[in-house]
Design a protein around this motif. Structure first.
Motif, mmCIF file in Angstrom:
data_model
loop_
_atom_site.group_PDB
_atom_site.id
_atom_site.type_symbol
_atom_site.label_atom_id
_atom_site.label_comp_id
_atom_site.label_asym_id
_atom_site.label_seq_id
_atom_site.Cartn_x
_atom_site.Cartn_y
_atom_site.Cartn_z
ATOM 1 N N GLU A 53 46.323 32.594 60.081
ATOM 2 C CA GLU A 53 46.813 31.508 59.231
ATOM 3 C C GLU A 53 46.870 32.019 57.793
ATOM 4 N N GLU A 54 47.912 31.639 57.070
ATOM 5 C CA GLU A 54 48.065 32.104 55.698
ATOM 6 C C GLU A 54 47.544 31.067 54.705
ATOM 7 N N GLY A 55 46.982 31.556 53.617
ATOM 8 C CA GLY A 55 46.586 30.682 52.520
ATOM 9 C C GLY A 55 45.314 29.888 52.758
ATOM 10 N N VAL A 56 44.442 30.370 53.647
ATOM 11 C CA VAL A 56 43.172 29.672 53.880
ATOM 12 C C VAL A 56 42.251 29.904 52.700
ATOM 13 N N SER A 57 41.592 28.843 52.246
ATOM 14 C CA SER A 57 40.760 28.935 51.051
ATOM 15 C C SER A 57 39.444 28.218 51.247
ATOM 16 N N PRO A 58 38.344 28.760 50.711
ATOM 17 C CA PRO A 58 37.083 28.009 50.702
ATOM 18 C C PRO A 58 37.286 26.649 50.049
ATOM 19 N N ILE A 103 35.155 24.926 55.027
ATOM 20 C CA ILE A 103 35.306 26.391 55.002
ATOM 21 C C ILE A 103 34.559 26.941 53.804
ATOM 22 N N VAL A 104 33.643 27.873 54.062
ATOM 23 C CA VAL A 104 32.879 28.512 52.979
ATOM 24 C C VAL A 104 33.331 29.941 52.732
ATOM 25 N N THR A 105 33.811 30.624 53.776
ATOM 26 C CA THR A 105 34.411 31.940 53.597
ATOM 27 C C THR A 105 35.582 32.080 54.540
ATOM 28 N N THR A 110 39.474 25.260 47.063
ATOM 29 C CA THR A 110 40.560 24.284 47.149
ATOM 30 C C THR A 110 39.985 23.005 47.749
ATOM 31 N N PRO A 111 39.356 22.164 46.943
ATOM 32 C CA PRO A 111 38.662 20.986 47.473
ATOM 33 C C PRO A 111 39.621 19.910 47.967
ATOM 34 N N VAL A 112 39.099 19.032 48.840
ATOM 35 C CA VAL A 112 39.873 17.920 49.385
ATOM 36 C C VAL A 112 39.094 16.637 49.065
ATOM 37 N N PRO A 113 39.269 16.073 47.872
ATOM 38 C CA PRO A 113 38.435 14.949 47.441
ATOM 39 C C PRO A 113 38.596 13.684 48.260
#
Length: 354
Positions: free
Chosen positions: A326-331, A351-353, A87-90
């Motif tokens: 925390e819910e919904g954490v994504s790399p 976040i990588v894992t 889930t990138p943050v550009p």
């Protein structure tokens, strides 16, 4: 100068205070003719708005062609990361790799003493030099998107709006300066993505919407999908497979290699431990000087910082333990570090894992 009210007010403020102002606007794509959408920043009309503000305030204005840089440094990585199930943050990468890197170098080439932006964040002088602090208005705070600002960059940057109590105050200043953008709506979402995100990925990566299976945590096939690009971690609606009895199902993992969308109950989204890399540290002491630190962390721009334990693994990697899951954490998401009591930002990483 993005062409919006914030950067326009900054330019007008500094001009009024007697500074020698040079306005710079980045052309990030073909004037936005094909890609920009309503409400996005740096679109074609925005360039014209920035130019008109500069003309009205009587200072020089330049438009710099950063189209290739933006595509290579931001758009391509965004597409690759998203299709890899992250889930990138550009917006963070744009600040890090374009605005606060290439543009800052251009500012130095212009013999500028500093570069001012319209971001809502504060730069304060501490005992060891400039510090990064959250904006006075928590509703406008952009610290999540600026954690990768380095100490060297911070020494050259200025954020004149960070102390304002609200966006309403910014618009009052715009009206006082007579700026044409005083009532212009805020930009929103990702500037280079048109109405349909998936269409953008199809153009960047043909075959990205290949169909696949929707499976549960045990691998049982529950249905089929039209491409992993249609899904994000934590998604509940639009799966087309119903729930598990009375319990709804959520996307808990994306596997682009097998083209599988893995779903499960809400509790499967809960995360306590994160592995974070590419850390930019803004603390006074070296990052590895303590085996662990109590901090607050933010892993979404829309959520307040939460208590956590930060354990360095190297100069640029760490384990983060969340005190409450925390819910919904994504790399691909950013993990930003804050002091537990106060407004200072200690940097962050990716976040990588989880």
């Amino acid at each position: 100068m993005s062409g919006g009210v914030d950067s326009s007010v900054v330019a007008a403020m500094l001009k009024e205070e007697g500074y020698d102002v040079i306005g710079v606007t980045l052309q990030l794509y073909d004037h936005g003719a094909a890609l920009a959408k309503k409400g996005a920043c740096c679109a074609g009309q925005d360039i014209h708005d920035a130019r008109r503000v500069a003309e009205a305030m009587n200072f020089p204005h330049y438009v710099l062609d950063y189209e290739n840089t933006f595509r290579e440094a931001v758009i391509e990585e965004f597409a690759d990361a998203y299709l890899a199930g992250a889930t990138p943050v550009p917006c963070i990468r744009c600040n890090e790799r374009v605005k606060f890197k290439d543009l800052l170098e251009t500012a130095r080439d212009l013999d500028a003493d500093c570069m001012a932006t319209g971001h809502y964040i504060q730069r304060k002088l501490g005992a060891h030099g400039p510090e990064l602090h959250s904006a006075a208005d928590p509703m406008r705070d952009q610290s999540y998107f600026l954690f990768s600002t380095t100490p060297e960059q911070l020494a050259f940057l200025r954020f004149p709006l960070g102390h304002l109590p609200s966006k309403a105050e910014t618009r009052k200043l715009a009206a006082r300066f007579g700026l044409i953008v005083a009532d212009k709506p805020d930009s929103q979402d990702i500037c280079f993505v048109p109405t349909e995100l998936c269409e953008r990925h199809r153009k960047l990566r043909p075959g990205a919407a290949d169909p696949g299976e929707i499976v549960d945590l045990a691998g049982k096939v529950l249905g089929h999908h039209k491409g992993v690009i249609h899904y994000t971690i934590g998604q509940r609606r639009g799966l087309g497979i119903g729930g598990l009895g009375d319990h709804p199902l959520y996307v808990v993992k994306l596997d682009p290699d097998t083209r599988r969308v893995i779903v499960g109950p809400k509790e499967a989204l809960a995360t306590r431990l994160l592995r974070v890399a590419e850390i930019n540290w803004l603390g006074d002491e070296p990052f590895e000087s303590h085996p662990e630190r109590e901090v607050s962390v933010r892993i979404r721009s829309t959520r307040a910082p939460r208590p956590a334990i930060l354990r360095p693994l190297s100069a640029t990697t760490a384990e983060v333990e969340l005190i409450e899951p925390e819910e919904g954490v994504s790399p691909g998401q950013a993990c930003v570090f804050y002091e537990t009591e106060g407004s200072r930002i200690f940097g962050g990483g990716w976040i990588v894992t989880a």
